[in-house]
Design a protein around this motif. Structure first.
Motif, PDB file in Angstrom:
ATOM      1  N   THR A   5       0.115  -2.676  -7.059  1.00  0.00           N
ATOM      2  CA  THR A   5       0.867  -2.686  -8.305  1.00  0.00           C
ATOM      3  C   THR A   5       1.747  -1.455  -8.514  1.00  0.00           C
ATOM      4  OG1 THR A   5      -1.077  -1.746  -9.443  1.00  0.00           O
ATOM      5  CG2 THR A   5      -0.825  -4.141  -9.479  1.00  0.00           C
ATOM      6  N   ASP A   6       1.550  -0.405  -7.719  1.00  0.00           N
ATOM      7  CA  ASP A   6       2.421   0.771  -7.833  1.00  0.00           C
ATOM      8  C   ASP A   6       3.691   0.556  -7.012  1.00  0.00           C
ATOM      9  OD1 ASP A   6       0.624   2.071  -9.478  1.00  0.00           O
ATOM     10  OD2 ASP A   6      -0.393   3.078  -7.810  1.00  0.00           O
ATOM     11  N   GLU A   7       4.629   1.493  -7.111  1.00  0.00           N
ATOM     12  CA  GLU A   7       5.876   1.402  -6.367  1.00  0.00           C
ATOM     13  C   GLU A   7       5.796   2.213  -5.080  1.00  0.00           C
ATOM     14  OE1 GLU A   7       9.212   2.568  -8.694  1.00  0.00           O
ATOM     15  OE2 GLU A   7       9.258   0.712  -9.849  1.00  0.00           O
ATOM     16  N   SER A   8       6.463   1.716  -4.037  1.00  0.00           N
ATOM     17  CA  SER A   8       6.575   2.439  -2.771  1.00  0.00           C
ATOM     18  C   SER A   8       7.840   1.953  -2.079  1.00  0.00           C
ATOM     19  CB  SER A   8       5.349   2.218  -1.888  1.00  0.00           C
ATOM     20  OG  SER A   8       5.429   2.986  -0.710  1.00  0.00           O
ATOM     21  N   TYR A   9       8.893   2.774  -2.134  1.00  0.00           N
ATOM     22  CA  TYR A   9      10.191   2.378  -1.609  1.00  0.00           C
ATOM     23  C   TYR A   9      10.669   3.358  -0.537  1.00  0.00           C
ATOM     24  CZ  TYR A   9      10.770  -0.827  -5.576  1.00  0.00           C
ATOM     25  OH  TYR A   9      10.617  -1.842  -6.481  1.00  0.00           O
ATOM     26  N   HIS A  10      11.513   2.847   0.363  1.00  0.00           N
ATOM     27  CA  HIS A  10      12.142   3.721   1.350  1.00  0.00           C
ATOM     28  C   HIS A  10      13.382   3.028   1.894  1.00  0.00           C
ATOM     29  CE1 HIS A  10      12.645   6.449   4.804  1.00  0.00           C
ATOM     30  NE2 HIS A  10      11.880   7.273   4.128  1.00  0.00           N
ATOM     31  N   LYS A  11      14.386   3.825   2.246  1.00  0.00           N
ATOM     32  CA  LYS A  11      15.647   3.278   2.727  1.00  0.00           C
ATOM     33  C   LYS A  11      15.502   2.539   4.057  1.00  0.00           C
ATOM     34  CE  LYS A  11      19.025   4.246  -0.172  1.00  0.00           C
ATOM     35  NZ  LYS A  11      19.952   3.199  -0.681  1.00  0.00           N
ATOM     36  N   PHE A  12      14.696   3.082   4.975  1.00  0.00           N
ATOM     37  CA  PHE A  12      14.591   2.420   6.278  1.00  0.00           C
ATOM     38  C   PHE A  12      13.157   2.219   6.758  1.00  0.00           C
ATOM     39  CE2 PHE A  12      15.389   6.960   7.221  1.00  0.00           C
ATOM     40  CZ  PHE A  12      14.280   7.274   7.996  1.00  0.00           C
ATOM     41  N   SER A  13      12.162   2.749   6.048  1.00  0.00           N
ATOM     42  CA  SER A  13      10.775   2.581   6.481  1.00  0.00           C
ATOM     43  C   SER A  13       9.877   2.264   5.290  1.00  0.00           C
ATOM     44  CB  SER A  13      10.286   3.853   7.191  1.00  0.00           C
ATOM     45  OG  SER A  13       9.068   3.620   7.864  1.00  0.00           O
ATOM     46  N   PRO A  14      10.000   1.043   4.731  1.00  0.00           N
ATOM     47  CA  PRO A  14       9.150   0.645   3.608  1.00  0.00           C
ATOM     48  C   PRO A  14       7.715   0.414   4.051  1.00  0.00           C
ATOM     49  CG  PRO A  14      10.470  -1.201   4.336  1.00  0.00           C
ATOM     50  CD  PRO A  14      10.943  -0.021   5.126  1.00  0.00           C
ATOM     51  N   PRO A  15       6.804   0.086   3.135  1.00  0.00           N
ATOM     52  CA  PRO A  15       5.394  -0.123   3.491  1.00  0.00           C
ATOM     53  C   PRO A  15       5.211  -1.172   4.583  1.00  0.00           C
ATOM     54  CG  PRO A  15       5.611   0.055   1.118  1.00  0.00           C
ATOM     55  CD  PRO A  15       7.012  -0.004   1.672  1.00  0.00           C
ATOM     56  N   ILE A  16       4.222  -0.920   5.443  1.00  0.00           N
ATOM     57  CA  ILE A  16       3.914  -1.849   6.532  1.00  0.00           C
ATOM     58  C   ILE A  16       2.405  -2.056   6.615  1.00  0.00           C
ATOM     59  CG2 ILE A  16       5.935  -1.182   7.898  1.00  0.00           C
ATOM     60  CD1 ILE A  16       3.984   0.465   9.683  1.00  0.00           C
ATOM     61  N   TRP A  17       2.005  -3.153   7.278  1.00  0.00           N
ATOM     62  CA  TRP A  17       0.600  -3.405   7.556  1.00  0.00           C
ATOM     63  C   TRP A  17       0.183  -2.677   8.825  1.00  0.00           C
ATOM     64  CZ3 TRP A  17      -1.870  -4.931   3.665  1.00  0.00           C
ATOM     65  CH2 TRP A  17      -1.368  -5.888   2.783  1.00  0.00           C
ATOM     66  N   ILE A  18      -0.968  -2.023   8.755  1.00  0.00           N
ATOM     67  CA  ILE A  18      -1.618  -1.533   9.955  1.00  0.00           C
ATOM     68  C   ILE A  18      -3.074  -1.971   9.880  1.00  0.00           C
ATOM     69  CG2 ILE A  18      -0.098   0.455  10.197  1.00  0.00           C
ATOM     70  CD1 ILE A  18      -2.442   2.174   9.156  1.00  0.00           C
TER      71      ILE A  18
END
Length: 327
Positions: free
Chosen positions: A307-320
């Protein structure tokens, strides 16, 4: 169960959040099953685009100078790869943003346990597949004149899905180079117009998944997943069946290797997705990270899992898939 090589317990799905401005050396990892966020110092990842590669703990990374590596989160092992400019088809005059160029990466096996592994990547443009093995000085392109959306691995073979819905099989069981490039009719092109495609091999079954809502609306300028459709591909008879029941499995899609899992405490028959809508987010103010959620295949509904925000121009959140970190 413990990975004796690196001392890891059974991995769980973690959402690796985007790098934060002003706190670049610290990365946060959200545990999907427990709702807990771990904070870990990773100076090795500063300023790098990160992609999950389907093997627990491993990441593919590329920086703004075009240096590519494999990095392991627990052991912090680093494997240097050929520079992005060595990729066939790369043109600096056209692709001057190195960090955007590779869209998917997939390992066949764990480099900690064998030297006989293969790394397959999908170049963002012209969407060609290229593979690399240890000791190779460059990647070798295997395109068959097609543009690809995603790739998966099973029992010595890579299965790629092209932008027209065809499945192409690359058989590596005979040695260094693939011994065949069989082309199988997957889903019809009219079925996938303006959609993102993924491919997953799970429990002897091959699935192609489509994701609607990847482009910004011309008036509202908004984007976001609307619907996912899962098709089970019959490779032998070259046909498909649309399915809405994955049994105990759940799917994980985004800027990581597409995976199906039957454990880890996830909700069965759900698609957990992260934002990989680069055509929509690349030129937005915040970047990628908006389009995340859990899609219920039975009910065709989407619920948030973070529910929080997590943004990035070229590397947004990913699954590991990794062991939980110490808090």
């Amino acid at each position: 169960m413990v990975d004796e090589k690196v001392g890891c317990a059974v991995p769980v799905p973690l959402l690796m959040l985007a790098e934060k401005e002003g706190n670049e050396e610290t990365r946060e990892f959200f545990d999907l099953t427990k709702g807990v966020t771990y904070t870990v110092n990773f100076p090795e990842l500063v300023g790098k685009r990160c992609l999950g590669v389907g093997i627990p703990g491993w990441l593919f990374t590329v920086d703004v100078k075009g240096n590519m590596n494999l990095f392991h989160l627990n052991s912090r092992s680093l494997i240097q790869l050929p520079h992005v400019e060595t990729l066939q088809g790369f043109d600096y005059d056209y692709h001057d943003d190195y960090e955007y160029y590779v869209e998917k990466a997939l390992l066949s096996s764990d480099p900690h346990t064998t030297d006989d592994y293969i790394l397959m990547i999908n170049q963002g443009d012209p969407n060609s597949l290229a593979y690399w093995k240890p000791t190779m000085k460059t990647f070798i392109t295997v395109t068959h004149g097609r543009a690809y959306a995603d790739v998966t691995w099973h029992d010595g073979q890579f299965y790629g899905v092209d932008l027209e819905g065809n499945v192409i099989i690359f058989d590596f069981r005979g040695g260094l180079e693939p011994t065949s490039g069989k082309i199988v009719q997957g889903v019809p092109s009219e079925f996938i117009n303006a959609m993102q495609l993924y491919i997953v091999h799970s429990a002897g079954e091959l699935f192609v998944i489509t994701r609607d809502g990847i482009y910004r609306h011309p008036e509202t300028k908004l984007y976001g997943a609307k619907e996912f459709i899962v098709a089970k591909i019959d490779v032998n008879n070259e046909c498909y069946d649309e399915v809405d029941d994955l049994g105990n499995r759940s799917l994980f899609l985004g800027y990581s290797a597409s995976l199906a899992v039957e454990q880890y405490g996830c909700r069965a028959n759900h698609i957990y997705f992260t934002d990989d809508c680069i055509c929509a987010f690349r030129f937005t103010e915040k970047g990628g990270g908006k389009d995340m959620g859990a899609y219920n295949l039975f009910e065709d509904t989407i619920e948030p899992f973070y529910t929080d925000e997590s943004y990035h121009k070229f590397s947004p959140p990913i699954w590991i898939f990794n062991t939980p970190f110490s808090v």
